[in-house]
Design an enzyme around this catalytic site. Structure first.
Site, PDB file in Angstrom:
ATOM      1  N   LYS A 375       0.821  -1.208   0.000  1.00  0.00           N
ATOM      2  CA  LYS A 375       0.000   0.000   0.000  1.00  0.00           C
ATOM      3  C   LYS A 375       0.854   1.257   0.000  1.00  0.00           C
ATOM      4  CE  LYS A 375      -2.531   1.103   3.648  1.00  0.00           C
ATOM      5  NZ  LYS A 375      -3.641   1.275   4.610  1.00  0.00           N
ATOM      6  N   SER A 376       1.926   1.262   0.791  1.00  0.00           N
ATOM      7  CA  SER A 376       2.779   2.448   0.872  1.00  0.00           C
ATOM      8  C   SER A 376       3.410   2.768  -0.481  1.00  0.00           C
ATOM      9  CB  SER A 376       3.882   2.242   1.917  1.00  0.00           C
ATOM     10  OG  SER A 376       3.337   2.070   3.205  1.00  0.00           O
ATOM     11  N   ARG A 380       2.629   6.061  -3.209  1.00  0.00           N
ATOM     12  CA  ARG A 380       3.712   6.934  -3.676  1.00  0.00           C
ATOM     13  C   ARG A 380       3.913   6.828  -5.186  1.00  0.00           C
ATOM     14  NH1 ARG A 380       4.060   5.646   1.455  1.00  0.00           N
ATOM     15  NH2 ARG A 380       5.188   6.951   2.979  1.00  0.00           N
ATOM     16  N   ASP A 674       2.541  -0.973  11.910  1.00  0.00           N
ATOM     17  CA  ASP A 674       1.242  -1.377  11.388  1.00  0.00           C
ATOM     18  C   ASP A 674       0.923  -2.833  11.663  1.00  0.00           C
ATOM     19  OD1 ASP A 674       0.396   1.049  10.395  1.00  0.00           O
ATOM     20  OD2 ASP A 674       1.300   0.751   8.431  1.00  0.00           O
ATOM     21  N   LYS A 701      -3.886   5.781  14.880  1.00  0.00           N
ATOM     22  CA  LYS A 701      -4.124   5.145  13.586  1.00  0.00           C
ATOM     23  C   LYS A 701      -5.625   5.214  13.277  1.00  0.00           C
ATOM     24  CE  LYS A 701       0.055   3.798  12.397  1.00  0.00           C
ATOM     25  NZ  LYS A 701       0.665   4.149  11.081  1.00  0.00           N
TER      26      LYS A 701
END
Length: 801
Positions: A375-376, A380, A674, A701
């Site tokens: 996801k990160s 980006r 996470d 979060k």
């Protein structure tokens, strides 16, 4: 502003004593039927020039009485506490004059509530004021009791016999109070429409007419025009014979009542002409793109239109981007002859649950699986690809809710983006200064990463911006990025005392100066805060220098380097010089280690299991979960290691193991921030105590993950103690035991709509003795589409209800 939806099956105390309906056409008769069916009034009377309609209404028991005109039969309305004017727009002024006259004569109660159903509102308000102003005393007494309204519903068949008691169910009704309307009157009219199953919204009359000019009146005008154009064509028989479904769907509304639409077009003349001017301008723009053969711009426009259509549907129905929008079959069949555009009813799982029952024998997890893309990295890739010069091709893109929110935001800012399709996205970059202002607030859904990173980008743009999110995101703190951005010269405003979304950002054109680089020591390790400031630093004068108390994930630094920037990292300090350009490159997104973490824990705590997770990203700033699990005794091996797009990846094989409690080393905390919800489940299955400190970041979060996980663990029979910055968990595992005993009991878990909480407790079900119900799991799609399907593929049994 929506006031909600309620469906009444009948009330012990009716809303009204007697309702009078003026006009028994489709809308008036259907409203009368709905009021009758749901017992919202003690009795219903009507006035209609068609005697057959009055007689039919009385004969079937719908009406207790009726007449042919207000002038001759005002006595029929004498006891009404509500009168609904349901005649064509053109006939409304005469009806108001007759009502005002009857009230002045005492034939109708002066405080009788009056409303209407007209498609235009400003002309209705003007007609009321002009008619009642002739009787000043009546005007003064009745004005607070006048509340215009407009149901967005209809059908091509008209008249009393076409009535349907469910015509308004799940359709919108716009209530347009006057400044003089009493709060009680507005409440009563709203209650009436909610009572017949409609969704009530309020707006002023002028705004209503402008909105409806674009969403209803203009589409009808265009449908009439298109059919006229094609009907006049020499080949009209072939055109209509071979017309596809799209043509039939769009021109369906051209079969509506011509007289009614003739009146509406004139009644809302100013707003319709403005809408036509806007449409002509858009058509000319499209024509020029085709003439110039500007393929990229045309593709971008068509893509934005498609996305906008889906985007607003998801926003209005609170459904995930990753969930297809479907009109319900019932709605389609009931409204196939609607004279208004469909009020589409989408299948919306407002709250989904996982239901997991224990099995007679322990579940063995076996096989090889691929989890979704990181996801990160997906976030980006969209951001940097959009800001780069050239075309960026992304493979392995995570088509989850959060990443799709980022993709949609850049489409809203004018970037041409093809896809995603099977994980592939093509981004036509606009360069560092090519973003355009979105015509609407940028909606980030549930994605804190999208909002925080975009805050850095938007703070440097020339134009103003507003970012919003769903209810969960709107509770999460944004001052942690807003404060350092202000130090760089940004003008940014968060909402409320807690500094939450919506976020408003003033453009550099208004502030008159660029951002400037700062040296910033982060008080708490946070990759999102670091990335936000680095992104703002791309446009800042001078250097942006960030020092973090602990190493955090470095996807931003790695990807900026891949796009041609020189980002320097020395220990815990990162330095970036503003003013450079990004050059497009291809990005291969690795599998997400955060998603893999749930299955790493599952295979560790399950009986006699061996699971391989294919090509997972093992960025050293993300592998804390592996290190912590190994510290607890997990059997984890890495193979097939390689580098893809600057990110290291490997196959991860996990076998069942007897875990033992551990004190989590502080340096590993930021590297697994996470993954801790899943690790808490592992700790519960371990022998002895596990202690976590230095994890205050978990409290801000999607939920307060420490508190929510602790509550859930306690529900399932685990002893744990919440600390300010962590948790102590008393593991229930047993030495020399082959992961066959039950660790958890059963119960109902409230996830607070946090996707990682939901998936973590799903894994706990592997060692549960009773049924576990996990509520609020719809947000799992934010990071892991088809999570339950993949879990069931390797041996689990998760029902989604």
């Amino acid at each position: 502003m929506s006031e909600g939806v309620a469906t009444y099956e009948g009330l012990d105390d009716p809303l009204f004593h007697q309702v009078g309906i003026i006009g028994l056409g489709l809308i008036g008769a259907s409203l009368a039927q709905a009021i009758f069916d749901r017992r919202l009034a003690t009795s219903i009377v009507a006035i209609d020039t068609n005697q057959a309609s009055i007689e039919a209404g009385i004969s079937c028991g719908l009406l207790t009485d009726g007449g042919l005109s207000i002038q001759s039969d005002a006595d029929k309305l004498a006891n009404c506490d509500l009168i609904v004017v349901a005649v064509p727009v053109k006939a409304v002024p005469m009806v108001f004059e007759q009502l005002a006259d009857a009230i002045s004569k005492g034939e109708i109660l002066s405080n009788c509530l009056i409303t209407d159903v007209g498609s235009t509102k400003q002309t209705i308000v003007t007609a009321y004021r002009e008619a009642f102003a002739k009787f000043p005393t009546v005007y003064a007494s009745n004005l607070p009791h006048f509340v215009p309204a407009h149901p967005i519903a209809g059908a091509e068949k008209s008249g009393f016999n076409a009535r349907r008691g469910d015509l308004f169910h799940q359709h919108k009704v716009i209530v347009c109070p006057l400044p003089e309307s009493s709060a009680k009157a507005v409440q009563q009219v709203s209650a009436l429409w909610r009572g017949v199953g409609a969704e009530v919204m309020t707006m002023d009359a002028d705004h209503h007419d402008r909105v409806l000019a674009h969403t209803s009146h203009l589409p009808h005008l265009l449908a009439f025009t298109l059919v006229e154009q094609l009907a006049s064509h020499n080949d009209n028989m072939d055109i209509f014979r071979y017309a596809a479904g799209g043509f039939r769907d769009f021109t369906r509304i051209a079969a509506s009542d011509p007289t009614m639409w003739h009146d509406i077009f004139y009644a809302n003349e100013a707003a319709i002409l403005t809408a036509l001017d806007d449409f002509e301008s858009q058509l000319d723009h499209l024509r020029q793109l085709i003439l110039r053969k500007d393929s990229t711009a045309l593709l971008g426009m068509l893509g934005r239109v498609q996305s906008a259509r889906q985007h607003f549907g998801h926003m209005l129905t609170a459904t995930p981007y990753s969930q297809p929008l479907h009109s319900t079959q019932a709605n389609h069949s009931k409204n196939s002859h609607s004279s208004e555009p469909h009020s589409e009813v989408y299948m919306s799982d407002q709250s989904l649950n996982f239901i997991i029952n224990p099995t007679e024998t322990p579940i063995r997890l076996q096989g090889s699986i691929s989890v979704p893309g990181d996801k990160s990295v997906s976030h980006r890739s969209i951001m940097f690809g959009s800001l780069a010069n050239g075309v960026t091709k992304v493979t392995g893109f995570l088509e989850g809710e959060d990443a799709l929110a980022t993709l949609q935001a850049f489409k809203d800012m004018g970037v041409t983006i093809e896809g995603p399709k099977d994980g592939e996205v093509i981004i036509h970059g606009v360069g560092m200064h090519g973003l355009k202002p979105s015509p609407n607030p940028l909606y980030m859904g549930n994605s804190g990463t999208s909002m925080r990173l975009l805050a850095g980008i938007l703070s440097a743009q020339a134009f103003d911006s507003v970012m919003t999110g769903d209810a969960s995101l709107s509770k999460r703190p944004m001052e942690r990025v807003a404060k350092p951005l202000r130090e760089m010269g940004a003008v940014i405003q968060t909402t409320g005392e807690k500094g939450t979304a919506p976020i408003s950002i003033t453009g550099r054109d208004k502030t008159g100066k660029a951002l400037h680089g700062i040296t910033y020591a982060m008080p708490v390790a946070s990759a999102q805060v670091k990335s936000c400031l680095l992104l703002a630093g791309l446009w800042a004068d001078g250097d942006t220098v960030i020092t973090q108390p602990e190493i955090t994930r470095d996807h931003t630094e790695r990807m900026l380097n891949a796009f041609g920037l020189d980002v320097k990292t020395e220990g815990n300090t990162i330095r970036l010089t503003g003013g450079e350009q990004l050059t497009a490159c291809d990005i291969a997104v690795p599998a997400d280690i955060s998603s893999a973490a749930f299955f790493m824990v599952a295979a560790s705590i399950a009986h006699d299991s061996e699971l391989t997770l294919k090509q997972v990203g093992i960025n050293p700033t993300r592998t804390g979960v592996i290190d912590i699990l190994k510290l607890m005794g997990a059997d984890i091996t890495l193979s097939n290691e390689k580098s893809i797009g600057g990110e290291p990846v490997a196959d991860i094989t996990v076998k069942s193991a007897q875990l033992h409690g551990s004190n989590i080393p502080p340096e590993l905390v930021p590297l697994a921030i996470d993954e801790f919800p899943a690790l808490f489940v592992a700790a519960s299955c371990a022998t002895g105590r596990t202690t976590l400190t230095g994890a205050k970041e978990l409290r801000v979060k999607e939920s307060d993950r420490i508190a929510v996980m602790a509550t859930g663990l306690q529900t399932l029979g685990i002893d744990c103690t919440v600390l300010d910055d962590g948790i102590i968990i008393e593991g229930k595992g047993k030495e020399e035991e082959a992961n066959t005993s039950s660790i958890f009991t059963g119960g109902v878990i409230d996830t607070h709509h946090d996707h990682r909480i939901a998936m973590s407790f799903a894994m706990a079900s592997l060692r549960a003795s009773k049924q576990i119900v996990i509520r609020g799991v719809e947000t799992v799609n934010t990071s892991f589409p088809n999570f339950a399907g993949l879990a069931n593929q390797i041996g689990m049994n998760i029902q989604v209800l």
